[in-house]
Design a protein around this motif. Sequence first.
Motif, PDB file in Angstrom:
ATOM      1  N   ASN A  57       0.843  -1.196   0.000  1.00 45.95           N
ATOM      2  CA  ASN A  57       0.000   0.000   0.000  1.00 45.95           C
ATOM      3  C   ASN A  57       0.883   1.253   0.000  1.00 45.95           C
ATOM      4  O   ASN A  57       0.741   2.158   0.815  1.00 45.95           O
ATOM      5  CB  ASN A  57      -0.943   0.021   1.196  1.00 45.95           C
ATOM      6  CG  ASN A  57      -2.166   0.919   0.936  1.00 45.95           C
ATOM      7  OD1 ASN A  57      -2.444   1.279  -0.213  1.00 45.95           O
ATOM      8  ND2 ASN A  57      -2.875   1.274   1.986  1.00 45.95           N
ATOM      9  N   THR A  74      -0.086   6.045   4.222  1.00 50.36           N
ATOM     10  CA  THR A  74      -0.309   6.816   5.451  1.00 50.36           C
ATOM     11  C   THR A  74       0.395   8.169   5.427  1.00 50.36           C
ATOM     12  O   THR A  74       0.117   9.020   6.282  1.00 50.36           O
ATOM     13  CB  THR A  74       0.182   6.021   6.672  1.00 50.36           C
ATOM     14  OG1 THR A  74       1.538   5.601   6.448  1.00 50.36           O
ATOM     15  CG2 THR A  74      -0.688   4.788   6.904  1.00 50.36           C
ATOM     16  N   LYS A 109      -9.098   6.892   5.184  1.00 50.03           N
ATOM     17  CA  LYS A 109      -7.993   6.386   5.992  1.00 50.03           C
ATOM     18  C   LYS A 109      -7.636   4.941   5.657  1.00 50.03           C
ATOM     19  O   LYS A 109      -6.488   4.524   5.811  1.00 50.03           O
ATOM     20  CB  LYS A 109      -8.333   6.504   7.484  1.00 50.03           C
ATOM     21  CG  LYS A 109      -8.382   7.931   7.992  1.00 50.03           C
ATOM     22  CD  LYS A 109      -8.641   7.957   9.485  1.00 50.03           C
ATOM     23  CE  LYS A 109      -8.666   9.401  10.005  1.00 50.03           C
ATOM     24  NZ  LYS A 109      -8.926   9.436  11.464  1.00 50.03           N
ATOM     25  N   ASP A 110      -8.614   4.169   5.209  1.00 48.29           N
ATOM     26  CA  ASP A 110      -8.381   2.752   4.916  1.00 48.29           C
ATOM     27  C   ASP A 110      -8.361   2.479   3.417  1.00 48.29           C
ATOM     28  O   ASP A 110      -8.607   1.362   2.970  1.00 48.29           O
ATOM     29  CB  ASP A 110      -9.471   1.890   5.571  1.00 48.29           C
ATOM     30  CG  ASP A 110      -9.496   2.055   7.085  1.00 48.29           C
ATOM     31  OD1 ASP A 110      -8.405   2.072   7.681  1.00 48.29           O
ATOM     32  OD2 ASP A 110     -10.589   2.175   7.653  1.00 48.29           O
TER      33      ASP A 110
END
Length: 508
Positions: A57, A74, A109-110
């Motif tokens: 990711n 992130t 956020k995910d």
Amino acid sequence: MSESKLELVVSTESNELKIALLENNRLLEYRIEDKNNYFSVGDCFLGKVVKVSKNLNAAFIDVGYKKYGFLPYTSLSKYFTNYSNFIHDIRDNNNVKLSTYRLDEILDKDGNISDIISENQNILVQIEKEPISLKGPRLSTSITLSGKYFVLLPFSNEVHISKNITDNKEQERLINFVNSSRPNNFGVIIRTAAEGLDDNTLSDDLTQLLKKWGTALTKLKNANIGDKIISEDNKIITIIKNMLSTPLDTIYIDDEALYIQIKNFIISEHICNEKILKLYSNKSDSLFNYKDIKKQIQISMNKYVNIDGGGYLIIEQTEAMLVIDVNSGIQNDFSDHEEMAYHVNVIAAQEIVRQLRLRDIGGIISIDFIDMETVEHKMSIYELMKEYMKNDKHQHLVLPLSRFNVMQITRQRLKPIENVDIYEVCPMCRGNGRIEPVIQIADKIEKKLLDMLQNKNVKNFTVIVHPFLYNYFTKGLFSKRIKWWIKYKKWIKFKQDFSFGMIDYKII
């Protein structure tokens, strides 16, 4: 108890800047900065996405470094979609302003990075961590521009204030000033240094940051992949400025041009009294020798580190973490094991914190303290460690001791660990083996001799050493032996023996 005396020692050698922070003449921090370091924390580059990894990711970005930079999901800015569109518009020479740009698509956020970033996409990134070992720099799209009193946050509307500003009225005043002065879509962090300053001074700093952002956008329009878009104007000044956030008593500098540069900076910015600056101009001896720093580096950054009272630490760097083992050594002052263990652990905790700062250790640190049974002692060590770590500017987390008396600490790592070669090639094995620094052996001999001269009143003795140590103690107009004779009126005989190893000695 007397107040501690803090001194900053700055020495320039070729392309390196060596900086040491001393507390009461004891080495507290040490760092080496490459003047030509092109990839520093805070620098912004125009990069190109070369690979998007769904499993990690994250995306790998070409920023001109030999290894691709790492951009995890992130570390994407909150309004990344708007951010990406804005960068694209700037590159296309569209007449857009961030203050009037829409920030309405908040990142999930995910989410998955492959849904919002594609290969070959141009992207503005900021270095979050410098290249370490075989890894490229860690990157972020949450751009920050640091000033003296504020940190500017493009693509944000949030205002934060330093937790060190505790006065409620001052907090309200500063927040009101920022909200009335900042353009739309520019967030601000209010730094501790802003407390008590007038509006004009604060306004100048904010204006400079906004100008810096405007200059970066102008540069971004015609930039190529790997071009630096935002950088500190002067790396050395930036380093010194960050160090000046701690009140210093003296700053020693051995380069006249740098001395003048820093003095002019301090005077123009009113950061501190320029009288604390001292120019070291003795060409016969280096500044680090004069302040006894080289010797302290060799002794303090060894694998084995002695602590007060006869104990010692063993510091091992592994690929995954740093491991520190606390050892008691020979302890004759305690009849109870528990009290001995607690006493040594208290001393070790203070030295461990110093070692973390001195070597700039980051990542996971595992500390094996001497076994203690009582919960009170374990909690005391935990609280002491947190207290000692308060002065550490790096983000960190200290966990309580486990049932096995092991403590884990995480500490932010932005730069490679400071590794100093503290060994010398052993002449006895012609370079096939390694020994501890000879300076430590010289210190041990000196302590024994002074004890014999001062406390035991031994009149005649001879010291047999390797020729290297023989020269160390006897050569020179004011050798150590001459100084002892002047002070104690006793002449020490030295003999050199070529059969001795460099660390061997004998006192007869």
